[in-house]
Design an enzyme around this catalytic site. Sequence first.
Site, PDB file in Angstrom:
ATOM      1  N   GLU A 242       0.757  -1.086   0.222  1.00 57.21           N
ATOM      2  CA  GLU A 242      -0.075   0.060  -0.169  1.00 57.21           C
ATOM      3  C   GLU A 242       0.692   1.314  -0.020  1.00 57.21           C
ATOM      4  O   GLU A 242       0.771   2.257  -0.723  1.00 57.21           O
ATOM      5  CB  GLU A 242      -0.843  -0.017   1.376  1.00 57.21           C
ATOM      6  CG  GLU A 242      -1.949  -1.104   0.962  1.00 57.21           C
ATOM      7  CD  GLU A 242      -3.007  -1.228   1.919  1.00 57.21           C
ATOM      8  OE1 GLU A 242      -3.311  -0.097   2.722  1.00 57.21           O
ATOM      9  OE2 GLU A 242      -4.004  -2.156   2.065  1.00 57.21           O
ATOM     10  N   GLU A 243       1.985   1.130   0.753  1.00 61.61           N
ATOM     11  CA  GLU A 243       2.931   2.281   0.961  1.00 61.61           C
ATOM     12  C   GLU A 243       3.366   2.776  -0.452  1.00 61.61           C
ATOM     13  O   GLU A 243       3.506   3.627  -0.981  1.00 61.61           O
ATOM     14  CB  GLU A 243       4.076   2.216   1.832  1.00 61.61           C
ATOM     15  CG  GLU A 243       5.160   2.695   1.666  1.00 61.61           C
ATOM     16  CD  GLU A 243       6.264   2.939   2.806  1.00 61.61           C
ATOM     17  OE1 GLU A 243       5.962   2.244   3.966  1.00 61.61           O
ATOM     18  OE2 GLU A 243       7.231   3.585   2.473  1.00 61.61           O
ATOM     19  N   ARG A 244       3.729   1.616  -1.288  1.00 61.06           N
ATOM     20  CA  ARG A 244       4.388   1.829  -2.665  1.00 61.06           C
ATOM     21  C   ARG A 244       3.414   2.471  -3.674  1.00 61.06           C
ATOM     22  O   ARG A 244       3.541   3.122  -4.341  1.00 61.06           O
ATOM     23  CB  ARG A 244       5.200   0.768  -2.839  1.00 61.06           C
ATOM     24  CG  ARG A 244       6.339   0.323  -2.078  1.00 61.06           C
ATOM     25  CD  ARG A 244       7.210  -0.822  -2.163  1.00 61.06           C
ATOM     26  NE  ARG A 244       8.283  -1.020  -1.190  1.00 61.06           N
ATOM     27  CZ  ARG A 244       8.935  -1.950  -0.908  1.00 61.06           C
ATOM     28  NH1 ARG A 244       8.419  -3.096  -1.271  1.00 61.06           N
ATOM     29  NH2 ARG A 244       9.998  -1.828  -0.001  1.00 61.06           N
ATOM     30  N   GLY A 247       2.717   5.934  -2.919  1.00 60.17           N
ATOM     31  CA  GLY A 247       3.846   6.663  -3.245  1.00 60.17           C
ATOM     32  C   GLY A 247       3.850   7.012  -4.713  1.00 60.17           C
ATOM     33  O   GLY A 247       4.231   8.216  -5.007  1.00 60.17           O
TER      34      GLY A 247
END
Length: 387
Positions: A242-244, A247
């Site tokens: 999810e972070e990537r 981003g």
Amino acid sequence: MTLFKDEHEMIRATVRRFVENELNPHVEQWEREGMFPAHEVFKKLGDLGLLGLTKPEEFGGAGLDYSFSVVMAEELGHCDAGGPPLAIGVQTDMCTPALARFGSDALREEFLRPSIAGDLVGSIGVSETQAGSDVAAIETTARKDGDDYVINGGKMWITNGIQADWMCTLVNTSDEKPHKNKSMVVVPLDAPGVERARKLDKMGMRSSDTAQIFLEDVRVPQRYRVGEEGQGFLMQMLQFQEERLWGAASLIKSLENGIQETVDYTRQRKAFGRSILDNQVVHYRLAELSTEVEALRALVYRATELYVGGEDVTRLASMAKLKAGRLAREVGDSCLQYFGGMGYMLESKICRMFRDSRLASIGGGADEVMLGIICKLEGTMPPRAMI
Ligand SMILES: Cc1cc2nc3c(=O)[nH]c(=O)nc-3n(C[C@H](O)[C@H](O)[C@H](O)COP(=O)(O)OP(=O)(O)OC[C@H]3O[C@@H](n4cnc5c(N)ncnc54)[C@H](O)[C@@H]3O)c2cc1C
């Protein structure tokens, strides 16, 4: 686009208004001061329901699927600095996904609900001075003592670290193999033994605070562990998806805006009797970059669609993060070049975009780490290679 419906457009419009009314008017001041008021801004976002779009309804979230996070990330890209969106993304998509999915009800009541409401600011503590790319090599330990963990070590480059109330912290809880000895623990940052050692001075993302944090005999109840003991590495790898994706999505509009500003500037700026934009090398290059941004958007949307459909998108999320980082460097460099001396001035937006977006190839897993993951999943990584 089948992925997005009217509800997405409503979120888009709300986030866009928030950026225009609550972020952009203050960005210059926050950049100068090296910090933005996270509690104040997050409370406003929480009141609008924007900090829990994808979080469970029973803890105050909206229970929507991940495509709504992507829409929000995209619109935050209209912010005139990358710092506030980064800090918001940490709260919504980097330090809370595992807590929301694997945390006990009591833990979610204590930390997730107030984070969704904007009453608490969160942070994610994975990296350490000696372990950034190699997450398995972290050295912070949590030793059991009665019902508590006693944590010793430190975390480095922690976004929101100066202002955060809690940190989703990756620690070693046993002497097992590096991928099996890790757990995720919520550490309240006002606990005795936590020292926000220093606010780090950065080339970009200046309005987002970044801290080095020391943890010395920090006692937290074992019930503050997220999920099962020994599953921390796995949960962090899931959380990274999810972070990537977040981003990569957050860069799309910011890159588009940078290209548009360059078109506007070079159209009115004259050299050798004509506008800079009228040189074929310039307008072709900008068209090429726009094409690349559209390709990035397509990749992000495809990964999102599959993720919403329940698939593991580690490969596509890593590709999106890689592409976003590389493209941000290209767009930043070319656009700054066409702004000439003005682009080199700290006061210019393009200069800020160049500095802020440089993080995309480093933070949350460097380009080379993304390449390693992609190679591993494509079966081209030689045996016993590092990643
Ligand atoms: C502004 C900012 C905010 C951040 N926020 C957070 C946060 O909130 N929480 C958190 O936990 N961390 C955070 N980080 C840390 C970030 O995730 C790490 O910096 C990143 O993972 C890279 O780790 P490192 O800096 O230790 O680089 P290193 O691991 O020392 O690697 C240095 C470089 O070596 C290259 N490299 C690494 N491995 C390989 C390989 N296998 N093959 C080839 N080349 C390789 C890459 O180019 C890499 O950039 C933040 C960093 C910054 C700068």
